[in-house]
Structures are given as C-alpha cells and as structure tokens.
Design an enzyme around this catalytic site. Structure first.
Site, PDB file in Angstrom:
ATOM      1  N   GLY A 283       0.765  -1.308   0.027  1.00  0.00           N
ATOM      2  CA  GLY A 283      -0.093   0.104  -0.046  1.00  0.00           C
ATOM      3  C   GLY A 283       0.796   1.320  -0.067  1.00  0.00           C
ATOM      4  O   GLY A 283       0.370   2.119   0.650  1.00  0.00           O
TER       5      GLY A 283
ATOM      6  N   ARG B 173     -15.615 -15.925  -6.117  1.00  0.00           N
ATOM      7  CA  ARG B 173     -15.258 -14.921  -6.564  1.00  0.00           C
ATOM      8  C   ARG B 173     -16.606 -13.587  -6.321  1.00  0.00           C
ATOM      9  O   ARG B 173     -16.345 -12.622  -5.871  1.00  0.00           O
ATOM     10  CB  ARG B 173     -14.982 -14.804  -7.893  1.00  0.00           C
ATOM     11  CG  ARG B 173     -14.235 -13.821  -8.536  1.00  0.00           C
ATOM     12  CD  ARG B 173     -13.646 -14.071  -9.856  1.00  0.00           C
ATOM     13  NE  ARG B 173     -13.198 -12.946 -10.550  1.00  0.00           N
ATOM     14  CZ  ARG B 173     -13.337 -12.892 -11.798  1.00  0.00           C
ATOM     15  NH1 ARG B 173     -13.890 -14.007 -12.669  1.00  0.00           N
ATOM     16  NH2 ARG B 173     -12.855 -11.747 -12.437  1.00  0.00           N
TER      17      ARG B 173
ATOM     18  N   MET C 240      -4.811  -6.665  -6.684  1.00  0.00           N
ATOM     19  CA  MET C 240      -4.342  -7.405  -7.665  1.00  0.00           C
ATOM     20  C   MET C 240      -5.356  -8.567  -8.130  1.00  0.00           C
ATOM     21  O   MET C 240      -5.216  -9.389  -8.761  1.00  0.00           O
ATOM     22  CB  MET C 240      -3.157  -8.372  -7.143  1.00  0.00           C
ATOM     23  CG  MET C 240      -1.971  -7.203  -7.051  1.00  0.00           C
ATOM     24  SD  MET C 240      -1.630  -6.285  -8.227  1.00  0.00           S
ATOM     25  CE  MET C 240      -0.646  -7.159  -9.418  1.00  0.00           C
TER      26      MET C 240
ATOM     27  N   ILE D 129      -8.742  -9.271 -10.457  1.00  0.00           N
ATOM     28  CA  ILE D 129      -9.555  -8.725 -11.498  1.00  0.00           C
ATOM     29  C   ILE D 129     -11.084  -8.914 -11.286  1.00  0.00           C
ATOM     30  O   ILE D 129     -11.681  -9.867 -10.841  1.00  0.00           O
ATOM     31  CB  ILE D 129      -9.200  -9.730 -12.970  1.00  0.00           C
ATOM     32  CG1 ILE D 129      -7.776  -9.481 -13.375  1.00  0.00           C
ATOM     33  CG2 ILE D 129     -10.380  -9.346 -14.081  1.00  0.00           C
ATOM     34  CD1 ILE D 129      -7.377 -10.429 -14.253  1.00  0.00           C
ATOM     35  N   LEU D 130     -11.807  -7.816 -11.467  1.00  0.00           N
ATOM     36  CA  LEU D 130     -13.120  -7.642 -11.001  1.00  0.00           C
ATOM     37  C   LEU D 130     -13.862  -8.072 -12.271  1.00  0.00           C
ATOM     38  O   LEU D 130     -13.758  -8.212 -13.265  1.00  0.00           O
ATOM     39  CB  LEU D 130     -13.520  -6.099 -10.825  1.00  0.00           C
ATOM     40  CG  LEU D 130     -12.690  -5.594  -9.552  1.00  0.00           C
ATOM     41  CD1 LEU D 130     -12.512  -4.076  -9.434  1.00  0.00           C
ATOM     42  CD2 LEU D 130     -13.108  -6.253  -8.262  1.00  0.00           C
TER      43      LEU D 130
ATOM     44  N   ASN E 205      -8.292   2.984 -11.915  1.00  0.00           N
ATOM     45  CA  ASN E 205      -7.156   1.966 -11.583  1.00  0.00           C
ATOM     46  C   ASN E 205      -5.970   2.570 -11.865  1.00  0.00           C
ATOM     47  O   ASN E 205      -5.847   3.381 -12.606  1.00  0.00           O
ATOM     48  CB  ASN E 205      -7.214   0.848 -12.233  1.00  0.00           C
ATOM     49  CG  ASN E 205      -6.078  -0.451 -11.940  1.00  0.00           C
ATOM     50  OD1 ASN E 205      -5.705  -0.607 -10.791  1.00  0.00           O
ATOM     51  ND2 ASN E 205      -5.784  -0.904 -13.041  1.00  0.00           N
TER      52      ASN E 205
ATOM     53  N   HIS F 133      -2.124   1.569 -13.237  1.00  0.00           N
ATOM     54  CA  HIS F 133      -1.448   0.256 -13.894  1.00  0.00           C
ATOM     55  C   HIS F 133       0.132   0.572 -14.010  1.00  0.00           C
ATOM     56  O   HIS F 133       0.445   1.672 -14.510  1.00  0.00           O
ATOM     57  CB  HIS F 133      -1.887  -0.279 -15.225  1.00  0.00           C
ATOM     58  CG  HIS F 133      -1.419  -1.473 -15.671  1.00  0.00           C
ATOM     59  ND1 HIS F 133      -1.346  -2.966 -14.995  1.00  0.00           N
ATOM     60  CD2 HIS F 133      -0.408  -1.581 -16.573  1.00  0.00           C
ATOM     61  CE1 HIS F 133      -0.812  -3.662 -15.775  1.00  0.00           C
ATOM     62  NE2 HIS F 133      -0.073  -3.109 -16.664  1.00  0.00           N
TER      63      HIS F 133
ATOM     64  N   GLU G  27     -15.140  -3.614 -18.532  1.00  0.00           N
ATOM     65  CA  GLU G  27     -15.156  -5.060 -18.332  1.00  0.00           C
ATOM     66  C   GLU G  27     -13.890  -5.792 -18.800  1.00  0.00           C
ATOM     67  O   GLU G  27     -13.943  -7.024 -18.454  1.00  0.00           O
ATOM     68  CB  GLU G  27     -16.483  -5.569 -19.039  1.00  0.00           C
ATOM     69  CG  GLU G  27     -17.706  -4.872 -18.482  1.00  0.00           C
ATOM     70  CD  GLU G  27     -18.054  -3.203 -19.145  1.00  0.00           C
ATOM     71  OE1 GLU G  27     -17.325  -2.648 -19.579  1.00  0.00           O
ATOM     72  OE2 GLU G  27     -19.347  -2.986 -18.890  1.00  0.00           O
TER      73      GLU G  27
END
Ligand code: GAR
Length: 211
Positions: A27, A84, A109, A111-112, A126, A128, A161
């Site tokens: 963090g 999930r 980390m 993936i939604l 996000n 990256h 998505e």
C-alpha cells in the site's frame, strides 16, 4: 454491449468525494494518497480502505489514521466462480455501507468481474504500472524488460469490463535503464505513480473529465 461510464458527481473542498482505496499488498500508493489528502484540503477524502486479505501490510496505513479499514478475505466457498462473486458482494456491500462515491484501485491484484464493474463503472479507477495499452496484466515490469523497452511508466484509467483496457485518464513516462531489474523498475515507477494518481483524483473529483 458494454455499459457507459457514469462519472462521480463534481465535488469540492467543502463537500469532498468519498473515496475507498482497495489494496492487496504494502500500500505505498495508499500511503502517498493519504499524505496528499492530509497535506491540504482536497476535493476527495478516503473514508474506507479495503484489502482482499486480512494480512495485507497496507491495511496499517488506514488503521493508523482511524479510517474504516477491513481485510475482506475470499470466503470459504468450494466453487471458484461462486467464491469470487461472494467476495465481490462483500466488497460491494462495504462500499455501499460507507457511502463510497469513487473506488480507487491501488495495487489491488484481483480482476473484477464484469457484473461488479458495471455497478461502479465510471466510479472505478485503477493505476497500472506501464504505458497502456502496452504490458497489461500482472507482470508489466517483467514484460517491459523482456521486450527490451527503453521506456515504461504508469497509466491511470477508468475500469471497464476488460483487463487494463478502460478509458485512459493520464500517463507518465519512466525511463528503463540498461541494468534494471524488475524491482528497480517497479520502485522507479511507483515514485511517479505516487505523484500522478493523487493529481488525477483531484481532476476527477472536481469534474474535469468527461466520458
Ligand atoms: C503499483 O505499482 C501498482 O501500479 C501496481 O501494484 C503496485 C502496488 O504497490 N498495480 C498493478 O500491477 C495492478 N495490475 P503498493 O501496494 O506499494 O501501492
């Protein structure tokens, strides 16, 4: 068909946007954002810190400031898809309960799923560690070095998505040096992330982006 982005309301210093920061590890990005928010009045405030495990080191950054902070581990459910989905339900419920208006992924980390993304689309951002669309996924630094790239960087984007494929809000370049290891590059990029992300959140919070 993919849904449209619904951006957060334009906020102000007097009525700041309520942010949740989601982390998985140490963090350092969360710590940088909290320092930024503490250093002067901003149009956003962190009201919730979540991690996907109870022992993520970064949870301490929230706890030490008495921000509502939870490690939400994956539930003990046999079926992977169900596990999930159940986990995301717990995360979603915590966000709603805390009246969160913007979800900030900072080294999160997981993936939604598309169904989670659709509920927050435009209010889910996000960072990256590459110049997207180059090197998406979990191994950006390794991929950049393997490619012989001489420049990488970081990207702040709205989450859609797909994986690291949403609308880009800002990028910063970072040089790759000849003898860089993955961890050298990671640390150099993190320093730049810690400046870029809070600035993008400033702009997003006051309504400077359109989607
Ligand atoms: C950051 O470099 C962030 O860009 C990256 O994880 C690091 C988190 O560091 N995120 C991803 O790779 C997402 N796919 P931190 O836990 O010290 O903030």
């Amino acid at each position: 068909m993919d849904e449209a982005y619904v951006l957060p309301r334009p906020a102000s210093i007097e009525d700041p946007l309520r942010i949740a920061v989601l982390i998985s590890g140490g963090g350092s990005g969360l710590a940088a954002l909290l320092q930024y928010q503490e250093s002067e009045a901003r149009a956003h405030q962190t009201v919730l810190v979540l991690a996907d495990s109870q022992d993520a080191g970064g949870l301490e950054h929230g706890r030490s400031r008495e921000i509502e902070t939870h490690g939400i581990s994956l539930p003990q459910v046999e079926d992977k898809v169900q596990r999930r989905q159940s986990h995301e339900e717990l995360v979603h419920d915590a966000l709603v309960k805390a009246d969160v208006e913007l979800v900030v992924l900072s080294g999160y980390m997981r993936i939604l799923t598309p169904s989670f993304v659709r509920r927050w689309k435009g209010r889910l951002v996000n960072i990256h560690p590459s110049l997207l669309p180059k090197y998406p996924g979990a191994h950006a630094h390794r991929d950049a070095l393997a490619d012989g790239a001489t420049v990488s960087g970081c990207t702040v984007h709205l989450v859609d998505e797909g994986v690291d494929s949403g609308m880009i809000l800002a990028q910063s370049e970072v040089p790759i040096l000849a003898d860089d290891t993955e961890s050298d590059l990671q640390e150099r990029i993190k320093k730049v992330e810690h400046v870029l992300y809070p600035e993008v959140l400033d702009r997003l919070a006051v309504g400077e982006y359109s989607a």
